[in-house]
Design an enzyme around this catalytic site. Structure first.
Site, PDB file in Angstrom:
ATOM      1  N   SER A  10      40.304  37.411  54.639  1.00 60.15           N
ATOM      2  CA  SER A  10      40.910  36.447  53.676  1.00 60.15           C
ATOM      3  C   SER A  10      42.116  36.168  54.235  1.00 60.15           C
ATOM      4  O   SER A  10      42.926  36.985  54.579  1.00 60.15           O
ATOM      5  CB  SER A  10      40.761  36.961  52.063  1.00 60.15           C
ATOM      6  OG  SER A  10      41.850  35.993  51.525  1.00 60.15           O
ATOM      7  N   ASP A  37      40.589  31.122  51.273  1.00 60.71           N
ATOM      8  CA  ASP A  37      40.351  30.914  49.815  1.00 60.71           C
ATOM      9  C   ASP A  37      41.027  29.985  49.070  1.00 60.71           C
ATOM     10  O   ASP A  37      42.313  29.730  49.026  1.00 60.71           O
ATOM     11  CB  ASP A  37      41.255  32.263  49.249  1.00 60.71           C
ATOM     12  CG  ASP A  37      40.047  33.401  49.476  1.00 60.71           C
ATOM     13  OD1 ASP A  37      40.691  34.325  49.964  1.00 60.71           O
ATOM     14  OD2 ASP A  37      39.167  33.364  49.130  1.00 60.71           O
ATOM     15  N   HIS A  68      36.075  29.238  50.760  1.00 65.13           N
ATOM     16  CA  HIS A  68      35.572  29.591  49.385  1.00 65.13           C
ATOM     17  C   HIS A  68      36.391  28.893  48.369  1.00 65.13           C
ATOM     18  O   HIS A  68      37.436  29.174  48.027  1.00 65.13           O
ATOM     19  CB  HIS A  68      36.085  31.192  49.384  1.00 65.13           C
ATOM     20  CG  HIS A  68      35.730  31.702  48.120  1.00 65.13           C
ATOM     21  ND1 HIS A  68      36.364  32.991  47.545  1.00 65.13           N
ATOM     22  CD2 HIS A  68      35.136  31.482  46.890  1.00 65.13           C
ATOM     23  CE1 HIS A  68      35.952  33.303  46.435  1.00 65.13           C
ATOM     24  NE2 HIS A  68      35.095  32.354  46.066  1.00 65.13           N
ATOM     25  N   GLY A 144      41.000  34.704  42.118  1.00 59.99           N
ATOM     26  CA  GLY A 144      42.581  33.832  41.840  1.00 59.99           C
ATOM     27  C   GLY A 144      43.592  34.719  42.619  1.00 59.99           C
ATOM     28  O   GLY A 144      44.553  34.017  43.250  1.00 59.99           O
ATOM     29  N   ASP A 179      33.578  40.067  48.135  1.00 60.86           N
ATOM     30  CA  ASP A 179      34.922  39.641  48.339  1.00 60.86           C
ATOM     31  C   ASP A 179      35.868  40.265  47.172  1.00 60.86           C
ATOM     32  O   ASP A 179      35.543  39.782  45.825  1.00 60.86           O
ATOM     33  CB  ASP A 179      35.107  37.882  48.421  1.00 60.86           C
ATOM     34  CG  ASP A 179      36.245  37.517  48.435  1.00 60.86           C
ATOM     35  OD1 ASP A 179      36.664  36.276  48.325  1.00 60.86           O
ATOM     36  OD2 ASP A 179      37.509  38.314  48.565  1.00 60.86           O
ATOM     37  N   GLY A 180      36.640  40.898  47.652  1.00 57.59           N
ATOM     38  CA  GLY A 180      37.654  41.463  46.543  1.00 57.59           C
ATOM     39  C   GLY A 180      37.797  42.826  46.491  1.00 57.59           C
ATOM     40  O   GLY A 180      36.723  43.681  46.165  1.00 57.59           O
ATOM     41  N   GLY A 181      38.856  43.420  46.998  1.00 56.03           N
ATOM     42  CA  GLY A 181      39.245  44.740  46.610  1.00 56.03           C
ATOM     43  C   GLY A 181      38.590  45.659  48.071  1.00 56.03           C
ATOM     44  O   GLY A 181      38.155  46.911  47.922  1.00 56.03           O
TER      45      GLY A 181
HETATM   46  C1  DX5 Z   1      39.933  36.581  44.984  1.00 54.54           C
HETATM   47  C2  DX5 Z   1      40.353  36.244  46.391  1.00 54.54           C
HETATM   48  C3  DX5 Z   1      40.497  37.726  47.092  1.00 54.54           C
HETATM   49  C4  DX5 Z   1      40.723  37.730  48.577  1.00 54.54           C
HETATM   50  C5  DX5 Z   1      40.610  39.188  49.054  1.00 54.54           C
HETATM   51  O1  DX5 Z   1      39.980  35.045  44.367  1.00 54.54           O
HETATM   52  O2  DX5 Z   1      39.136  35.680  47.147  1.00 54.54           O
HETATM   53  O3  DX5 Z   1      39.436  38.516  46.808  1.00 54.54           O
HETATM   54  O4  DX5 Z   1      39.723  36.877  49.090  1.00 54.54           O
HETATM   55  O5  DX5 Z   1      41.564  39.639  48.724  1.00 54.54           O
HETATM   56  P1  DX5 Z   1      41.909  41.401  48.827  1.00 54.54           P
HETATM   57  O6  DX5 Z   1      40.957  41.684  50.030  1.00 54.54           O
HETATM   58  O7  DX5 Z   1      43.284  41.575  49.094  1.00 54.54           O
HETATM   59  O8  DX5 Z   1      41.325  41.971  47.556  1.00 54.54           O
END
Ligand code: DX5
Length: 227
Positions: A10, A37, A68, A144, A179-181
């Site tokens: 991202s 994003d 995204h 977000g 996607d996320g964490g």
């Molecule tokens: C949420 C974003 C995040 C980002 C990745 O809307 O889409 O998930 O891409 O963030 P990290 O990898 O820092 O959790």
């Protein structure tokens, strides 16, 4: 045949004052594609990249771009993001009144269509568009912002998507993305559950050994979890 592991950043944590250099560095670090994003301040309480920003970065690297679209009106914006150089558009099922038509329109634009599911959205939301998409994104945070904690209870949902794809005969055609964490301590669970495209933002940029190490370490962890 299982879909290959793909590590994708991202761009959220990148230095926005030099995005051309940032995407070139990500390509040099070995990423398979780059995810933008896109946030409209309505679907999620944040505002990020317009198509012109992506267009300006496009010329600085050669890896595929995907958008995204965390936006309320993906149908209105789709063509602009394809024209800016995105070869895949990921729309949120929650933002699409006519999801089947939206995915078909994206395909008509010459891009790949994909659908993102927020944590509370059931897998059944994509059941009747599997022939129109090449990727399902299972959000492992509420969208977000970057830097949020991984929601591990999404792992059965990832497995449910895999089962659905297998039952529909689409397992070889449709990627499962998370996607996320995603980071060194969470990627194995997501990959073992069935994800093959792994989006990481914070984990890539906070690796003290740099982007290249972060990408190769995450890739190795994901591949080990699938073997
Ligand atoms: C949420 C974003 C995040 C980002 C990745 O809307 O889409 O998930 O891409 O963030 P990290 O990898 O820092 O959790």
């Amino acid at each position: 045949m299982a879909r290959p592991v793909m590590i994708a950043p991202s761009v959220l944590p990148a230095d926005f004052s030099k995005l051309g250099e940032e995407v070139a560095a990500l390509e040099a670090a070995g990423v398979d594609l780059i995810q933008w994003d896109v946030m409209d301040g309505q679907f999620v309480p944040n505002l990020t990249f317009g198509p012109d920003v992506i267009r300006s970065a496009r010329q600085h690297c050669s890896v595929p771009f995907e958008a995204h679209l965390m936006v309320h009106t993906p149908d209105v914006m789709a063509e602009n993001y394809v024209d800016a150089g995105c070869s895949r558009l990921i729309v949120h099922a929650e933002a699409c009144t006519h999801l089947h038509r939206t995915c078909g329109n994206i395909n008509e634009l010459g891009a790949s269509a994909a659908v993102a599911l927020n944590p509370a959205t059931p897998v059944s939301a994509v059941e009747h568009v599997l022939d129109l998409i090449d990727l399902v994104l299972v959000m492992t945070v509420n969208p977000g912002f970057g830097g949020q904690a991984y929601i591990s209870t999404m792992e059965p949902k990832i497995a449910e998507v895999r089962t659905m794809l297998e039952a529909a005969g689409r397992a070889d055609d449709v990627h499962i993305e998370v996607d996320g964490g995603i980071g060194p301590t969470t990627i194995a669970g997501a990959a073992a559950a069935g994800a093959n495209v792994l989006i990481a933002g914070s984990a890539l940029y906070r690796d003290p050994e740099g982007l290249e190490h972060a990408v190769s370490d995450l890739r190795a962890r994901a591949e080990a979890a699938r073997s």
